[in-house]
Design a protein around this motif. Structure first.
Motif, PDB file in Angstrom:
ATOM      1  N   PHE A 136      -2.326  34.022 -46.484  1.00 51.55           N
ATOM      2  CA  PHE A 136      -1.404  33.604 -45.063  1.00 51.55           C
ATOM      3  C   PHE A 136      -1.294  32.205 -44.858  1.00 51.55           C
TER       4      PHE A 136
ATOM      5  N   THR B 178       3.920  34.762 -49.453  1.00 49.29           N
ATOM      6  CA  THR B 178       3.681  35.544 -48.694  1.00 49.29           C
ATOM      7  C   THR B 178       3.319  36.923 -49.521  1.00 49.29           C
TER       8      THR B 178
ATOM      9  N   TRP C 224      -0.178  38.855 -49.586  1.00 47.71           N
ATOM     10  CA  TRP C 224      -0.709  40.748 -49.103  1.00 47.71           C
ATOM     11  C   TRP C 224      -1.260  41.053 -50.417  1.00 47.71           C
TER      12      TRP C 224
ATOM     13  N   GLY D 189       0.755  41.491 -41.964  1.00 45.56           N
ATOM     14  CA  GLY D 189       1.522  40.913 -43.720  1.00 45.56           C
ATOM     15  C   GLY D 189       2.690  41.593 -44.019  1.00 45.56           C
TER      16      GLY D 189
END
Length: 667
Positions: A184, A212, A216, A256
């Motif tokens: 992140f 991202t 995640w 997230g």
């Protein structure tokens, strides 16, 4: 000599991180391309020295170098080599070095795989990541050096690794979890760079989105591995205890998830820009908060590492600087973004926005329930325990609502959706979901309100996903052709939603229909749990490499037929003479049968825990399917800048220009 080389490597990495933080950033702000060109070499050099330090620490463990304090405190000569390797991150100092190694690895990955991005943007992104590296390298060098020596009093042997951590779960869980935490930082760096140079547009979202998504995905796997480890290793049979450290990993996952969906809207429609940037800041800040909670000593947990107030103060300062600096920049730059795109009150944008609101609300509730007792205790205002009832009561309705919105949102359209058309579209999936849920509830033994709600949510998401897949597969050339023409991003979404449905189903069924019994049994006794009988046959003994154990033999019988033989253990480790419970589990896709031995009572009797866990594997398999969906989505070709025209369009806003809204509308 090797430990000293490790210290030198960390110091050199710190010097390169400082240069990475300053030189490319100055070059991007002044337009000096020769300074911007230093970004990638500096990122590469920093990674090399950190990897060198990590390799030297691994060497110290594998060669039993007990002159190193960290090795002496976390290893032993009797420890199998693979546990010596995982012991590298079994304590505070080594786990922090692993964190920094992964952070530098992400920085190097951005440098390698972003060569087609504008030099100004990538210089700023790498500089921001360099600043994060500076903070953590200072932390490990000043307060948590893993290469400190025990000279001249070198112990003959080490204190051993905590027996709880001598498990395959420890080998995999921390690296996966840290990959998510640290990942992140890339989304955060892209967000800060976008604020600095004024490029809050669809191109920025497209660059940030795959990083991202992969972070995640790793975090999803890491959380699932931690839950799996807690389930079988602690001997309790639980898979989530709302432990503050467990919550520390859930918080950035929730943020997230919201960030991923917000990035999708920003990329597709050019809206939610400031909200997306804020979510990027929040997701990484929560990752830092989790690091603070685990390593500051504010928590007592099997997951926590450190109890040194100096370390906690340093981490708190690092968290405060990151949050304050990023939010200050956000406050000055975000308000000047103008968005001209419009969407109706019933549209995909609205569904995604409402889901984001629910996810952020869930994040706030979990955060408050986790942190409020800690704050009260720190301020000497009393002790307050917030446990499972609070979290289940507040989190469950939000999770159900988010799942219901997700299923409906699958059928919605960008910009505007006709209400009548959407209602007709939802009618058959809704009817099927009600019928299937009713059958499942009856099959598992009866109606329970929250069980029905959770199972319906899981079935609803799955049916809606398959229904949408069926619609999109229609083609004049046949369904196979229709399926082949779908993008990898779409298939990633399908897998992500199906994985979520599996997890919700597993959580709901095992929580409402699982059976647990704690009984007193002697060899020859038989106990019944649901449809299963457990016959305690005998106790035996065996010798492991660094432990001895007493183990039981249990026949599991269903319908008069033996279906499994289980051997739970009580292990006593040679170093420290610590006694640990090792459960044995007959695992299956539809259920687990769980047996654990407790304390010896008297006259050959033992305290035994017997459990029937329906669908519990689904919650972990669902997390894996979600992660696979994430990895599949990032392979979509639209996340690569393919030609100079795209690159030119991406640099439409120069660093000196005011921020511009993007009216791009993709239907």
């Amino acid at each position: 000599m090797f430990p000293e080389l490790g210290q030198i490597a960390l110091i050199l990495a710190l010097l390169l991180a400082v240069l990475l933080s300053v030189v490319p950033l100055v070059g991007s702000l002044t337009g000096r391309e020769q300074l911007q060109a230093f970004a990638r070499p500096l990122a590469s050099g920093m990674f090399v020295f950190i990897a060198m330090a990590f390799g030297l620490l691994v060497h110290a463990f594998l060669t039993d170098d007990f002159s190193v304090a960290y090795v002496a405190n976390n290893s032993n000569s009797l420890l199998p080599w693979f546990y010596k390797f995982s012991a590298v991150w079994g304590g505070h100092e080594g786990s922090l070095l692993l964190w920094i190694l992964l952070l530098s690895g992400w920085t190097l990955a951005v440098a390698i795989f972003s060569r087609r991005l504008p030099a100004v943007m990538i210089s700023q992104v790498l500089s921001v990541m360099g600043m994060i590296c500076v903070g953590f390298l200072l932390f490990i060098i000043l307060t948590s050096n893993p290469f400190d020596r025990l000279l001249p009093n070198i112990p003959a042997d080490g204190a051993d690794l905590n027996p709880l951590l001598q498990d395959i779960g420890l080998i995999m869980h921390p690296p996966m979890l840290y990959m998510g935490y640290v990942g992140f930082s890339v989304a955060f760096a892209f967000a800060i760079a976008a604020l600095i140079n004024g490029r809050l547009d669809a191109a920025w979202a497209r660059w940030s989105r795959p990083w991202t998504t992969v972070a995640w995905a790793f975090l999803s796997v890491g959380i699932a591995l931690g839950s799996w480890w807690a389930y079988y290793e602690l001997g309790w049979g639980g898979w989530w205890f709302w432990d503050p450290v467990e919550n520390a990993s859930l918080l950035p996952w929730l943020a997230g998830t919201a960030l991923m969906h917000s990035l999708a809207v920003t990329e597709k429609r050019g809206v939610f820009k400031t909200w997306t940037v804020l979510l990027a800041i929040i997701a990484f800040s929560l990752s830092l908060l989790g690091t603070f909670m685990v390593r500051s000593g504010v928590l007592t947990s099997v997951h926590a590492f450190a109890s040194d107030p100096e370390r906690g103060t340093f981490l708190l300062m690092l968290l405060a600087v990151t949050v304050i600096a990023s939010l200050t920049l956000y406050a000055f730059r975000a308000p000047v973004v103008h968005v001209r795109s419009r969407y109706g009150s019933l549209s995909r944008e609205i569904f995604l926005l409402l889901n984001n609101v629910l996810l952020v609300s869930a994040t706030l509730l979990v955060g408050i329930g986790t942190l409020y007792p800690l704050v009260l205790d720190y301020l000497d205002m009393g002790k307050l325990s917030i446990g499972e009832p609070f979290f289940n009561t507040t989190f469950t309705p939000l999770a159900v609502a988010a799942g219901l919105l997700l299923g409906a949102g699958i059928f919605s359209r960008w910009k505007k959706t006709d209400g009548g058309w959407l209602g007709r579209k939802l009618l058959w999936p809704l009817a099927i979901s009600v019928v299937v849920t009713t059958a499942v509830v009856i099959g598992y033994g009866g109606f329970k309100p929250w069980a029905f709600a959770g199972i319906f949510t899981a079935v609803w998401v799955a049916v809606a996903t398959f229904w949408d897949l069926n619609d999109k597969s229609r083609s004049r050339k046949g369904r196979l052709h229709g399926l082949k023409r779908q993008s990898r991003s779409y298939w990633g979404m399908v897998l992500g939603h199906l994985g979520l449905a599996m997890t919700i189903a597993g959580v709901t069924v095992v929580s409402n229909y699982g059976i647990e019994r704690d009984v007193r049994m002697s060899p020859g006794d038989v106990a019944t749990v649901g449809d299963y009988q457990f016959a305690f046959r005998a106790m035996g003994q065996r010798q492991g490499q660094n432990y001895s154990s007493q183990y039981g033999t249990f026949d599991v019988i269903k319908g008069g037929e033996r279906i499994a033989v289980l051997h739970p253990e009580k292990r006593q480790y040679s170093v420290g003479m610590r006694v640990m419970t090792e459960a044995d589990i007959d695992a299956g896709l539809s259920r687990d049968i769980f047996v654990a031995i407790g304390e010896h009572i008297s006259d050959g009797a033992w305290a035994i825990r017997l459990q029937y866990k329906p669908l519990i594997r689904w919650l972990w398999l669902g997390a894996v399917v979600m992660a696979i969906g994430g990895f599949f989505a990032i392979s979509d070709r639209r996340y690569r800048i393919r030609d100079r025209a795209d690159e030119t369009a991406a640099t439409a806003n120069s660093p000196g220009e005011p921020l511009k809204g993007n009216a791009e509308a993709v239907s």
